[in-house]
Design a protein around this motif. Sequence first.
Motif, mmCIF file in Angstrom:
data_model
loop_
_atom_site.group_PDB
_atom_site.id
_atom_site.type_symbol
_atom_site.label_atom_id
_atom_site.label_comp_id
_atom_site.label_asym_id
_atom_site.label_seq_id
_atom_site.Cartn_x
_atom_site.Cartn_y
_atom_site.Cartn_z
ATOM 1 N N MET A 1 0.788 -1.082 -0.191
ATOM 2 C CA MET A 1 -0.255 -0.067 -0.192
ATOM 3 C C MET A 1 0.956 1.458 -0.072
ATOM 4 O O MET A 1 1.374 1.760 0.505
ATOM 5 C CB MET A 1 -1.362 -0.199 1.585
ATOM 6 C CG MET A 1 -1.524 1.246 1.592
ATOM 7 S SD MET A 1 -2.660 1.167 2.794
ATOM 8 C CE MET A 1 -1.934 1.098 3.655
ATOM 9 N N SER A 2 0.347 2.134 -0.932
ATOM 10 C CA SER A 2 1.841 3.423 -1.148
ATOM 11 C C SER A 2 0.382 4.845 -0.542
ATOM 12 O O SER A 2 -0.539 4.465 -0.997
ATOM 13 C CB SER A 2 1.910 3.755 -2.366
ATOM 14 O OG SER A 2 2.241 2.232 -3.023
ATOM 15 N N LEU A 3 1.279 5.895 -0.213
ATOM 16 C CA LEU A 3 0.276 6.615 0.156
ATOM 17 C C LEU A 3 0.943 8.012 -0.948
ATOM 18 O O LEU A 3 1.989 8.421 -1.380
ATOM 19 C CB LEU A 3 0.343 8.069 0.998
ATOM 20 C CG LEU A 3 0.166 8.917 1.654
ATOM 21 C CD1 LEU A 3 -1.096 9.076 1.480
ATOM 22 C CD2 LEU A 3 0.631 9.256 2.663
ATOM 23 N N ILE A 4 0.059 8.384 -1.546
ATOM 24 C CA ILE A 4 0.082 9.165 -2.755
ATOM 25 C C ILE A 4 -0.270 10.253 -2.892
ATOM 26 O O ILE A 4 -2.012 10.490 -2.343
ATOM 27 C CB ILE A 4 -0.508 8.088 -4.166
ATOM 28 C CG1 ILE A 4 -0.020 6.359 -4.216
ATOM 29 C CG2 ILE A 4 -0.300 8.603 -5.930
ATOM 30 C CD1 ILE A 4 -0.720 6.217 -5.500
ATOM 31 N N ARG A 20 -16.221 13.990 -12.411
ATOM 32 C CA ARG A 20 -17.033 12.742 -12.146
ATOM 33 C C ARG A 20 -15.916 12.014 -12.926
ATOM 34 O O ARG A 20 -15.553 10.416 -12.262
ATOM 35 C CB ARG A 20 -18.335 12.833 -13.292
ATOM 36 C CG ARG A 20 -19.405 13.094 -12.454
ATOM 37 C CD ARG A 20 -20.407 11.793 -13.306
ATOM 38 N NE ARG A 20 -22.190 13.272 -12.825
ATOM 39 C CZ ARG A 20 -22.643 13.899 -13.583
ATOM 40 N NH1 ARG A 20 -21.519 13.911 -15.242
ATOM 41 N NH2 ARG A 20 -23.435 14.141 -12.972
ATOM 42 N N ALA A 21 -14.695 12.125 -14.005
ATOM 43 C CA ALA A 21 -13.976 11.248 -14.764
ATOM 44 C C ALA A 21 -12.677 10.996 -13.435
ATOM 45 O O ALA A 21 -12.445 10.043 -13.071
ATOM 46 C CB ALA A 21 -13.292 11.585 -16.278
ATOM 47 N N VAL A 22 -12.624 12.182 -13.335
ATOM 48 C CA VAL A 22 -11.161 13.020 -11.555
ATOM 49 C C VAL A 22 -11.956 11.441 -10.463
ATOM 50 O O VAL A 22 -11.183 10.643 -10.371
ATOM 51 C CB VAL A 22 -11.185 13.489 -11.521
ATOM 52 C CG1 VAL A 22 -10.044 13.632 -10.224
ATOM 53 C CG2 VAL A 22 -9.912 14.910 -12.631
ATOM 54 N N ALA A 23 -13.547 11.829 -10.484
ATOM 55 C CA ALA A 23 -13.717 10.678 -8.753
ATOM 56 C C ALA A 23 -13.413 9.366 -9.134
ATOM 57 O O ALA A 23 -13.218 8.658 -8.923
ATOM 58 C CB ALA A 23 -14.959 11.050 -8.595
ATOM 59 N N GLU A 24 -13.261 8.795 -10.863
ATOM 60 C CA GLU A 24 -13.277 7.619 -10.931
ATOM 61 C C GLU A 24 -11.918 7.104 -11.028
ATOM 62 O O GLU A 24 -11.894 5.819 -10.635
ATOM 63 C CB GLU A 24 -13.906 7.605 -12.331
ATOM 64 C CG GLU A 24 -15.067 7.459 -13.154
ATOM 65 C CD GLU A 24 -15.988 6.052 -12.116
ATOM 66 O OE1 GLU A 24 -16.441 4.796 -11.893
ATOM 67 O OE2 GLU A 24 -17.821 6.018 -13.071
ATOM 68 N N LYS A 25 -10.862 8.159 -12.015
ATOM 69 C CA LYS A 25 -9.616 7.652 -11.318
ATOM 70 C C LYS A 25 -9.458 7.626 -10.334
ATOM 71 O O LYS A 25 -8.216 6.435 -10.152
ATOM 72 C CB LYS A 25 -9.073 8.655 -12.484
ATOM 73 C CG LYS A 25 -7.802 8.459 -12.980
ATOM 74 C CD LYS A 25 -7.256 9.999 -13.832
ATOM 75 C CE LYS A 25 -6.073 9.563 -14.227
ATOM 76 N NZ LYS A 25 -5.489 8.821 -15.544
ATOM 77 N N VAL A 26 -9.966 8.418 -9.192
ATOM 78 C CA VAL A 26 -8.962 8.333 -8.064
ATOM 79 C C VAL A 26 -9.839 7.040 -7.062
ATOM 80 O O VAL A 26 -9.220 6.132 -7.198
ATOM 81 C CB VAL A 26 -9.842 9.177 -6.674
ATOM 82 C CG1 VAL A 26 -9.989 9.118 -5.574
ATOM 83 C CG2 VAL A 26 -8.997 10.681 -7.541
ATOM 84 N N GLN A 32 -7.083 -0.225 -5.341
ATOM 85 C CA GLN A 32 -5.914 -0.912 -5.615
ATOM 86 C C GLN A 32 -5.036 -1.294 -4.227
ATOM 87 O O GLN A 32 -3.992 -1.756 -4.398
ATOM 88 C CB GLN A 32 -4.728 0.062 -6.802
ATOM 89 C CG GLN A 32 -5.398 -0.646 -8.252
ATOM 90 C CD GLN A 32 -4.551 0.972 -9.174
ATOM 91 O OE1 GLN A 32 -3.146 1.014 -8.834
ATOM 92 N NE2 GLN A 32 -5.064 1.073 -9.573
ATOM 93 N N GLY A 33 -6.106 0.243 -3.320
ATOM 94 C CA GLY A 33 -5.280 -0.638 -1.647
ATOM 95 C C GLY A 33 -4.267 0.437 -1.574
ATOM 96 O O GLY A 33 -4.038 0.772 -0.541
#
Length: 411
Positions: A1-4, A20-26, A32-33
């Motif tokens: 697990m990373s902190l990004i 909305r697209a940014v929210a999906e990406k986030v 991925q944890g």
Amino acid sequence: MSLIVQKYGGTSVGSVDRIRAVAEKVRSVVLQGHQLVVVVSAMSGETNRLLGLAAEISADASAREMDVILSTGEQVTIALLAIALQNLGCDAVSYTGGQVAIQTDNAYSKARIQNIDSAKIKSDLADNKVVVVAGFQGVDDSGNITTLGRGGSDTTAVALAAALGADECQIYTDVDGVYTTDPRLVGDARKLDKITFEEMLEMASQGSKILQIRSVEFAGKYNVPLRVLSSFDEGEGTLISLEDDDQMERPLVSGIAFNKDEAKLTIRGIPDQPGVAYKVLGAVSNANIEIDVIVQNVAKDNSASITFTVNKAELSSAEALLREIAEDLGAMEVDADKNIAKVSIVGVGMRSHAGVAATMFQALSDEGINIQLITTSEIKITVVIDERYLELAVRALHGAFELGNTDETDV
Ligand code: ADP
Ligand code: ASP
Ligand code: MG
């Protein structure tokens, strides 16, 4: 697990659909944890709109109130993104700069971050929340809202990454990385996979607006791995990191930066004596006017002249000041020129190679471009030219140093 820590710029959050697209990406990164802190800018055009509103009321609004209004742009975006994340079932909480205690000095419109209290963010992250933070803003010791200068959300992101000890700071924007020069100006500019902090710092300070200078300074100082990526396309982007000696041989020149925001001032016929440069330039910098390129010359008659550049916005106050000093020193004349541009070639590879300057000057001479001023550092050569030839100069230099995509470069 990373902190990004991720930062999304104005165009990346420019509409509700984009948010909305940014929210999906986030969310995909959370799935991925990884732990995520997301810094956002105001929606594109919003900061300029707010500046315009204030300008309709006063051309001379107080700096404190300007920061109060400008900080609202980012406040809207953090809430919209947090709502979009919650809509996707992702636990998210938004904070203004003041709420997460991004402590700054009190230099309104160009405040510097002094301290960040990361306790609140850490506890939210431990509760599996995505923390959304407003870029570009902080709070001074007395609780006044401050802003960090245009492009300041980059600096918020890097400063947070440093304070939290994040594994990487990712700057998402509308290009897929750092290019050899602004791809909007030179079509065959090439994306760089890697660039050193030092080179990026020169590129940013010589006018390349892809990253705010302070953000690169912070990343270099705290060794925060920094990556510039596109929020619209997939890809590895550009990694900005410390110089690695094991790397393959570096090119002489990595990139070209330019700046049209400066103007040139010259004072002629001043005494060639100790203390004169201080009298001229000291007075200008004491008035809080930032001076960039400086050149002094001595004529045959032993009189000296000093030429320097300042931001165009400060030209009239610098010129007025210079005219006062000129009278004091019995100078011959003062000249102001707004129609200039600065072009710089940057590369750690030029440190150990002679001949880079000659190639640069020949390329400009071949195009008939007159060089007005020259200044250099270990890894940079800057020239000041007539603004009309800026595009031509950048293209000529890009070609001369073979920076373009190899299949398109002239042989
Ligand atoms: P954001 O709103 O995401 O912060 P900016 O407009 O501040 O985005 O920065 C991205 C822009 O920087 C690009 O659209 C590009 O035109 C410009 N730019 C200037 N120099 C470079 C460069 N060397 N490489 C890539 N982009 C550059
Ligand atoms: N919104 C601010 C600006 O337009 C800060 C930023 O976008 O980084 O300059
Ligand atoms: Mg920016």
